[in-house]
Design a protein around this motif. Structure first.
Motif, PDB file in Angstrom:
ATOM      1  N   ALA A  22       0.843  -1.198   0.000  1.00 51.77           N
ATOM      2  CA  ALA A  22       0.000   0.000   0.000  1.00 51.77           C
ATOM      3  C   ALA A  22       0.876   1.245   0.000  1.00 51.77           C
ATOM      4  O   ALA A  22       1.592   1.516   0.970  1.00 51.77           O
ATOM      5  N   TYR A  23       0.805   2.009  -1.084  1.00 45.47           N
ATOM      6  CA  TYR A  23       1.456   3.310  -1.145  1.00 45.47           C
ATOM      7  C   TYR A  23       0.496   4.417  -0.713  1.00 45.47           C
ATOM      8  O   TYR A  23       0.924   5.480  -0.270  1.00 45.47           O
ATOM      9  N   THR A  24      -0.787   4.161  -0.883  1.00 49.76           N
ATOM     10  CA  THR A  24      -1.825   5.106  -0.481  1.00 49.76           C
ATOM     11  C   THR A  24      -2.966   4.319   0.151  1.00 49.76           C
ATOM     12  O   THR A  24      -3.003   3.073   0.083  1.00 49.76           O
ATOM     13  N   THR A  53      10.916   8.720   3.592  1.00 48.14           N
ATOM     14  CA  THR A  53      11.916   9.717   3.233  1.00 48.14           C
ATOM     15  C   THR A  53      11.510  11.053   3.834  1.00 48.14           C
ATOM     16  O   THR A  53      10.351  11.469   3.701  1.00 48.14           O
ATOM     17  N   LEU A  54      12.452  11.689   4.492  1.00 47.64           N
ATOM     18  CA  LEU A  54      12.226  13.011   5.070  1.00 47.64           C
ATOM     19  C   LEU A  54      12.789  14.085   4.139  1.00 47.64           C
ATOM     20  O   LEU A  54      13.893  13.939   3.594  1.00 47.64           O
ATOM     21  N   TYR A  55      12.017  15.157   3.971  1.00 50.35           N
ATOM     22  CA  TYR A  55      12.423  16.295   3.139  1.00 50.35           C
ATOM     23  C   TYR A  55      12.186  17.590   3.910  1.00 50.35           C
ATOM     24  O   TYR A  55      11.368  17.634   4.838  1.00 50.35           O
ATOM     25  N   TYR A  73       2.223   8.351  -3.996  1.00 53.44           N
ATOM     26  CA  TYR A  73       2.739   8.218  -2.633  1.00 53.44           C
ATOM     27  C   TYR A  73       1.874   9.013  -1.665  1.00 53.44           C
ATOM     28  O   TYR A  73       1.034   9.829  -2.085  1.00 53.44           O
ATOM     29  N   THR A  74       2.116   8.781  -0.389  1.00 58.19           N
ATOM     30  CA  THR A  74       1.419   9.481   0.688  1.00 58.19           C
ATOM     31  C   THR A  74       2.407  10.387   1.409  1.00 58.19           C
ATOM     32  O   THR A  74       3.543   9.971   1.685  1.00 58.19           O
ATOM     33  N   ALA A 113       5.813   8.289   2.752  1.00 61.38           N
ATOM     34  CA  ALA A 113       5.787   6.905   3.229  1.00 61.38           C
ATOM     35  C   ALA A 113       6.117   5.896   2.142  1.00 61.38           C
ATOM     36  O   ALA A 113       6.038   6.196   0.941  1.00 61.38           O
ATOM     37  N   ALA A 114       6.483   4.694   2.574  1.00 55.84           N
ATOM     38  CA  ALA A 114       6.673   3.523   1.704  1.00 55.84           C
ATOM     39  C   ALA A 114       7.729   3.746   0.636  1.00 55.84           C
ATOM     40  O   ALA A 114       7.552   3.393  -0.534  1.00 55.84           O
ATOM     41  N   THR A 115       8.859   4.295   1.030  1.00 52.05           N
ATOM     42  CA  THR A 115       9.937   4.579   0.076  1.00 52.05           C
ATOM     43  C   THR A 115      11.126   3.631   0.246  1.00 52.05           C
ATOM     44  O   THR A 115      12.227   3.925  -0.201  1.00 52.05           O
TER      45      THR A 115
END
Length: 515
Positions: free
Chosen positions: A274-276, A324-326, A392-393, A440-442
C-alpha cells in the motif's frame, strides 16, 4: 468544505491531514505528545539535525518482522501441502550490508543480479550458497566469480548462458545448480492480470523453447537442473496471476520430469504494498494459502509430487518499512483551468490522466488551485513517480496542524517538469517553508534507483530501532561529487600554483555536510 476538483478520483479529502494510516506507514511510526512524527521512537527533528535532508529512514524491526512473517507464512502453507519453501530477499529493491544481515538473520536467502550486489552480500557475511544469481546479461566474469565462490543457484536467462555456466563449473571442478527462467505468458499488475501465448521481453525464454534448453542443461555433467523460474510482474495484488502462472509452469514441469528429477519451482516475486489508502494488497498469510492450494491441486491433477517452492519478495518486505524526510523550500499556488483539462506531467502525450479529472457528477468550476510544495530532493532520490507515475502518501513530520486540509503536489528541485515526488495528497493548509515532510513507503526502488542528477548527492540511509538511529548508508557530500572528476582535481592543483591565489570553495551547507 468540498474536495478540490483537481484531486484524483481515488483520493478522499481526509478529516485529519495529520493522520498516519496504518496500512501505509511503518509499524513503529506514531505522533509524539507534541505532534511530531516519531519513527521507532526517534523524533523526525532529531533525525534531521543529525543527518540532514533528504534522508531515508528504515524501521529495522518493521523490515525484519515483515521478512520473518513472509517466511513463516509460506513455510506453514507449503508444509501443509507436503512441501517446503526457500525465500530469497530481492536485493534489487534495496541492499546494504545491514539489510543483508537482517534478511539472513530472519532465515531468508538473497537474490542478487550483479557483481556489485554479490559483493555487498558477501561482505555482509551472507554465504554464497544462500544466494541466487539473476540477470539477463551476466558477464562471463560474473558467472565465473559466482561459480568459484559456490553460489547456490544461477538463473539461466538465455540458451547462450548454459555453455558459459557449464564451462565455469568445469573449470572450478563444481557441479553448479541452475534454474531456467521462462515466460508463462501471464502479465500481472496490481489486481489485474493478462494471460497470453507469447511475451516480447528481454527476460527468460518462451515455454515452448524450455524443453530444448533443459535438455542442454542436463547434457552437462557440471550442471544440475533445479527447476523452472518465472516472474510475472510487480506491485501485484491478489493471487490470480500467480495461480494461472503456476498452473502453466506445473504443466511444463510435469512433462520435464520424464527426463529426470526436478526438485523445485520458483514463482518469483512482485507482491504489492500500500502506497496510499486506495491500495488494498492481499495479506501475506492469505497469499501463501491461496498459492499453496493451487500448486497442490494442480500437482494432484497432473499426478506429480509437489515440488519445493521458492519466492523472491523485495518490495513487500522493505518498501513499507521506510520513509523519506524532506525539507520544504518554496510553496506556490497555481491556478488551473478545469475547462481546459489538466495536463499531467506523467503522460508522455501530454493528455490529462484519467485519475486527475474531476469525479463524475462533480461540479466543474472554471478554475481551481493546486498548491505546489517544493522540497530539497526529488527524482534523484525517488525516480518512481517520473518513471511509472507512482503515487505516494505525504504528511507533515515536524508538527501537527488544525488547518483545513489542502490539496498539494510535492515537487522536487530538479530541472524537469516531471520531477514530482507526490502527485496528489492533502496536507494542512498552513504548510510552510522549513517544515519537514515525510513520504511513506519509500524503502523499495528509491535508494537503489537514486542518481546524482543536477549534481545532488544521494541521501544517507538511517536505520531506527528502539529509540536509536544509526547510519547504514553514508550520504554523498559535494566534496564526494567533486572528488570523482579528475579534471577538477587537476584544475585545483594548477590553481594552487598560480598567482593570484584562488579562494577556497565555499563550504557545503551543514545539512549536506552531516549527510
Amino acid at each position: 468544505m468540498t474536495a478540490n476538483p483537481l484531486a484524483p478520483e481515488w483520493l478522499s479529502r481526509p478529516d485529519d491531514a495529520n493522520d498516519l494510516p496504518r496500512a501505509v506507514w511503518p509499524t513503529n511510526s506514531a505522533r509524539s505528545g507534541t505532534g511530531e512524527l516519531e519513527l521507532a521512537g526517534v523524533p523526525a527533528s532529531g533525525l534531521v539535525r543529525s543527518f540532514g535532508t533528504p534522508l531515508y529512514v528504515v524501521d529495522e524491526r518493521d523490515a525484519r518482522g515483515r521478512a520473518r512473517a513472509f517466511r513463516e507464512a509460506f513455510e506453514r502453507e507449503t508444509a501443509r501441502i507436503g512441501s517446503g519453501v526457500t525465500v530469497y530477499y530481492a536485493a534489487k529493491a534495496f541492499l546494504s550490508a545491514a539489510v543483508a544481515e537482517w534478511m539472513a538473520a530472519e532465515g531468508l536467502s538473497l537474490d542478487v543480479c550483479s557483481a556489485g550486489e554479490f559483493a555487498v552480500a558477501r561482505a555482509a557475511g551472507v554465504a554464497p550458497a544462500r544466494m541466487g544469481y539473476h540477470g539477463n546479461n551476466k558477464s562471463v566474469a560474473e558467472i565465473d566469480e559466482a561459480v568459484e565462490a559456490g553460489v547456490g543457484a544461477i538463473v539461466v536467462d538465455s540458451p547462450i548462458e548454459v555453455e558459459r555456466i557449464a564451462a565455469a563449473a568445469e573449470r572450478h571442478g563444481r557441479v553448479q545448480a541452475v534454474r531456467l527462467r521462462v515466460n508463462s505468458g501471464v502479465h500481472a499488475h496490481t489486481h489485474d492480470f493478462l494471460a497470453t501465448a507469447h511475451e516480447d521481453q528481454k527476460f527468460g525464454i518462451g515455454l515452448s523453447e524450455a524443453p530444448g534448453v533443459v535438455a542442454s542443461i542436463r547434457s552437462h555433467p557440471s550442471l544440475r537442473f533445479l527447476g523452472l523460474h518465472c516472474h510475472i510482474g510487480s506491485q501485484i495484488f491478489g493471487s490470480d496471476g500467480f495461480s494461472e502462472s503456476a498452473a502453466r509452469l506445473l504443466a511444463l514441469h510435469a512433462d520435464l520430469l520424464a527426463g529426470g528429477d526436478i526438485p523445485e519451482l520458483n514463482l518469483g516475486g512482485g507482491f504489492g504494498i500500500a502506497y496510499t489508502t486506495a491500495d488494498d494488497p492481499t495479506p501475506v498469510d492469505e497469499l501463501a494459502r491461496r498459492i499453496a492450494d493451487i500448486v497442490s491441486s494442480e500437482c494432484e491433477r497432473l499426478g506429480i509430487p509437489v515440488p519445493r517452492l521458492a519466492f523472491e519478495p523485495g518490495r513487500v518486505i522493505i518498501g513499507p518499512s521506510a520513509v523519506t524526510l524532506y525539507t520544504v523550500g518554496t510553496i506556490k499556488p497555481v491556478t488551473v483551468s478545469i475547462a481546459e483539462a489538466v495536463v499531467d506531467a506523467r503522460t508522455p502525450d501530454e493528455q490529462p490522466a484519467p485519475n486527475e479529472r474531476p469525479a463524475p457528477g462533480h461540479p466543474e468550476p472554471a478554475t481551481a488551485v493546486r498548491t505546489y510544495v517544493s522540497v530539497d530532493g526529488g527524482m534523484s532520490d525517488n525516480a518512481r513517480p517520473a518513471l511509472y507515475g507512482a503515487d505516494y502518501t505525504v504528511r507533515l513530520a515536524n508538527r501537527v496542524s488544525a488547518a483545513e486540509p489542502a490539496l498539494v503536489r510535492v515537487a522536487g528541485k530538479h530541472c524537469e517538469s516531471g520531477d514530482i515526488v507526490v502527485y496528489a495528497d492533502y496536507l494542512p493548509g498552513d504548510v510552510q517553508p522549513g517544515d519537514t515532510l515525510a513520504v511513506a513507503a519509500t524503502g523499495a526502488y528509491c535508494w537503489s534507483l537514486s542518481s546524482n542528477y543536477n549534481y545532488l548527492g544521494r541521501p544517507a540511509v538511517v536505520a531506527v530501532s528502539n529509540g536509536e538511529a544509526r547510519l547504514i548508508m553514508r550520504g554523498e557530500s559535494i566534496d564526494d561529487l567533486l572528488a570523482r572528476d579528475p579534471g577538477i582535481a587537476s584544475a585545483t592543483r594548477r590553481a594552487t600554483t598560480a598567482e593570484p591565489t584562488v579562494a577556497a570553495p565555499t563550504p557545503a551547507p551543514a545539512a549536506q555536510r552531516a549527510s
